[in-house]
Design an enzyme around this catalytic site. Structure first.
Site, PDB file in Angstrom:
ATOM      1  N   LYS A  73      30.681 -27.239 -45.437  1.00 64.13           N
ATOM      2  CA  LYS A  73      32.086 -27.085 -45.810  1.00 64.13           C
ATOM      3  C   LYS A  73      32.470 -28.212 -46.758  1.00 64.13           C
ATOM      4  CE  LYS A  73      36.781 -26.769 -44.033  1.00 64.13           C
ATOM      5  NZ  LYS A  73      37.652 -26.630 -42.872  1.00 64.13           N
ATOM      6  N   ARG A  89      46.538 -24.104 -46.381  1.00 61.44           N
ATOM      7  CA  ARG A  89      47.316 -25.207 -45.792  1.00 61.44           C
ATOM      8  C   ARG A  89      48.810 -24.904 -45.850  1.00 61.44           C
ATOM      9  NH1 ARG A  89      43.582 -30.154 -48.234  1.00 61.44           N
ATOM     10  NH2 ARG A  89      41.661 -29.505 -47.183  1.00 61.44           N
ATOM     11  N   LYS A 109      40.396 -34.756 -47.289  1.00 61.72           N
ATOM     12  CA  LYS A 109      39.463 -34.705 -46.157  1.00 61.72           C
ATOM     13  C   LYS A 109      38.067 -35.149 -46.587  1.00 61.72           C
ATOM     14  CE  LYS A 109      42.196 -31.186 -43.749  1.00 61.72           C
ATOM     15  NZ  LYS A 109      42.194 -29.919 -42.977  1.00 61.72           N
ATOM     16  N   GLU A 153      22.926 -30.559 -43.722  1.00 60.53           N
ATOM     17  CA  GLU A 153      23.994 -30.195 -42.780  1.00 60.53           C
ATOM     18  C   GLU A 153      23.610 -28.954 -41.973  1.00 60.53           C
ATOM     19  OE1 GLU A 153      26.740 -31.272 -41.649  1.00 60.53           O
ATOM     20  OE2 GLU A 153      27.679 -32.645 -43.061  1.00 60.53           O
ATOM     21  N   LYS A 196      31.291 -22.725 -47.263  1.00 66.16           N
ATOM     22  CA  LYS A 196      32.708 -22.594 -47.585  1.00 66.16           C
ATOM     23  C   LYS A 196      33.122 -23.672 -48.579  1.00 66.16           C
ATOM     24  CE  LYS A 196      37.152 -23.032 -45.393  1.00 66.16           C
ATOM     25  NZ  LYS A 196      37.870 -23.488 -44.254  1.00 66.16           N
ATOM     26  N   SER A 234      41.221 -19.164 -49.268  1.00 63.42           N
ATOM     27  CA  SER A 234      42.559 -18.795 -49.704  1.00 63.42           C
ATOM     28  C   SER A 234      42.749 -18.918 -51.214  1.00 63.42           C
ATOM     29  CB  SER A 234      43.590 -19.650 -48.960  1.00 63.42           C
ATOM     30  OG  SER A 234      43.327 -21.025 -49.153  1.00 63.42           O
TER      31      SER A 234
HETATM   32  C1  PBG Z   1      40.851 -26.181 -41.107  1.00 61.23           C
HETATM   33  C2  PBG Z   1      40.468 -25.021 -41.930  1.00 61.23           C
HETATM   34  C3  PBG Z   1      40.727 -24.913 -43.303  1.00 61.23           C
HETATM   35  C4  PBG Z   1      40.337 -23.640 -43.678  1.00 61.23           C
HETATM   36  C5  PBG Z   1      39.813 -22.998 -42.541  1.00 61.23           C
HETATM   37  N1  PBG Z   1      39.877 -23.894 -41.465  1.00 61.23           N
HETATM   38  C6  PBG Z   1      41.408 -25.831 -44.246  1.00 61.23           C
HETATM   39  C7  PBG Z   1      40.961 -27.204 -44.387  1.00 61.23           C
HETATM   40  O1  PBG Z   1      39.832 -27.583 -44.077  1.00 61.23           O
HETATM   41  O2  PBG Z   1      41.826 -27.979 -44.808  1.00 61.23           O
HETATM   42  C8  PBG Z   1      40.485 -23.105 -45.069  1.00 61.23           C
HETATM   43  C9  PBG Z   1      40.533 -21.658 -45.238  1.00 61.23           C
HETATM   44  C10 PBG Z   1      41.049 -21.178 -46.527  1.00 61.23           C
HETATM   45  O3  PBG Z   1      41.383 -21.930 -47.468  1.00 61.23           O
HETATM   46  O4  PBG Z   1      41.149 -19.952 -46.627  1.00 61.23           O
HETATM   47  N2  PBG Z   1      39.959 -26.849 -40.363  1.00 61.23           N
END
Ligand code: PBG
Length: 320
Positions: free
Chosen positions: A191, A201, A215, A231, A246, A272
């Site tokens: 990720k 968010r 993050k 990972e 992701k 998203s």
């Molecule tokens: C949070 C999480 C995130 C997403 C899924 N779980 C956002 C992040 O890591 O800030 C993102 C999903 C998306 O953007 O569609 N742990």
């Protein structure tokens, strides 16, 4: 080469990859209360709904052949705390939602529950913040409790998205010790600290909490490629059943490397921001929404993804 491209039937016969509704996992945003429904401004066509409104949506998804959903709770600000303790409240929104969905649909539906603290913390981080740092092992302890209450509430798949080190192994041990040997772990293994999560968010209300923060001390930097394999190898050795890459489309090369190297069940998350780009261009008449949606999803299958989390799931399944 053109001989095999002459007719649709022939192109279908030689097609190397296919997309079917059962490849798709539909992420759903859950609101508290009942009778609530709001469109997410930065995700046109995507709604946040209270549980009563989600049930008919899930029913419609099942009718198209979609077999799994992923739940993301929208936690009211007054329940957010520095330590995110609402995450381990067995009566919290994600647990109540999984219970109700499980009660309604039984075992015909896979329920994926996200494990991370960001929906519950005042600072919007996925872990516990101490002296300006996200602390690893103390966070992992909380994530384990979160996984257990979600499993108890009917989650079929626990999906840690937090990127703490060692959390998959710890969660696996805890689930096994508490009688949840059959609960699957889908780890967000590779990720990235991506700017494509912005609209998500907004949807769960963690952007304002995070402020200008990022993050990057736990999610991977976009330049990494070998590190993704490292990972994934760690998560598999700790007991992950499914590994995820992701975001999706900007990281198709990573999906391919992971699939080629490990040959294990691999998920891709069309996040998203990817949905937002396609939706916005289509709204402007610049792209053909349906064609681009299906092409982008098929590209994940070609890259090696067995399953795809996508906000287009219902729409795509209906086309298919
Ligand atoms: C949070 C999480 C995130 C997403 C899924 N779980 C956002 C992040 O890591 O800030 C993102 C999903 C998306 O953007 O569609 N742990």
């Amino acid at each position: 080469m053109r001989r095999l491209r002459q007719q649709p039937w022939l192109r279908e016969l030689v097609a190397e990859h296919r997309l079917t509704p059962s490849d798709l996992i539909w992420p759903l945003f859950v609101l508290p209360g009942s009778g609530q429904e709001e469109e997410v401004a930065s995700l046109p066509g995507v709604y946040r709904r209270s549980i009563d409104g989600l049930l008919p949506q899930i029913e419609a998804a099942l009718a198209t052949g979609i077999r799994a959903i992923a739940l993301f709770p929208v936690t009211p600000t007054e329940l957010k705390t520095e330590d995110g303790r609402e995450a381990t409240n067995a009566k919290n929104l994600i647990c109540t939602a999984s219970q109700e969905i499980r009660r309604r649909f039984g075992d015909q539906l896979g329920i994926v529950c996200d494990v991370a603290l960001d929906p519950y913390t005042t600072h919007g981080h996925d872990g516990l913040l101490r002296d300006g740092k996200i602390v690893n092992d103390a966070t992992v302890e909380v994530l384990c409790q979160q996984a257990v209450i979600q499993a108890e509430a009917g989650a079929s798949v626990i999906a840690p998205s937090d990127m703490m080190d060692g959390r998959v192994g710890a969660i696996r041990r805890t689930l096994d010790e508490t009688g949840h040997q059959d609960v699957v772990i889908m780890s967000y293994a590779a990720k990235y600290a991506s700017a494509f999560y912005g609209p998500f968010r907004d949807a769960v209300g963690s952007k304002s909490q995070l402020g200008g923060g990022d993050k990057k001390t736990y999610q991977m930097q976009p330049s990494a490629s070998d590190e993704a394999l490292h990972e994934v190898a760690l998560d598999l050795s700790e007991g992950a059943d499914i590994v995820m890459v992701k975001p999706g489309m900007p990281y198709l090369d990573i999906i391919r490397r992971v699939k080629s190297e490990f040959a294990v069940p691999t998920a891709a998350y069309q996040v998203s921001g990817e949905y937002a780009m396609l939706a916005a261009a289509a709204q402007n008449g610049w792209l053909d929404r349906q064609a681009c949606m299906l092409e982008s999803l098929l590209a994940f299958r070609r890259a090696g993804a067995d399953m795809i989390l996508t906000y287009f799931a219902l729409e795509a399944a209906r086309c298919l």
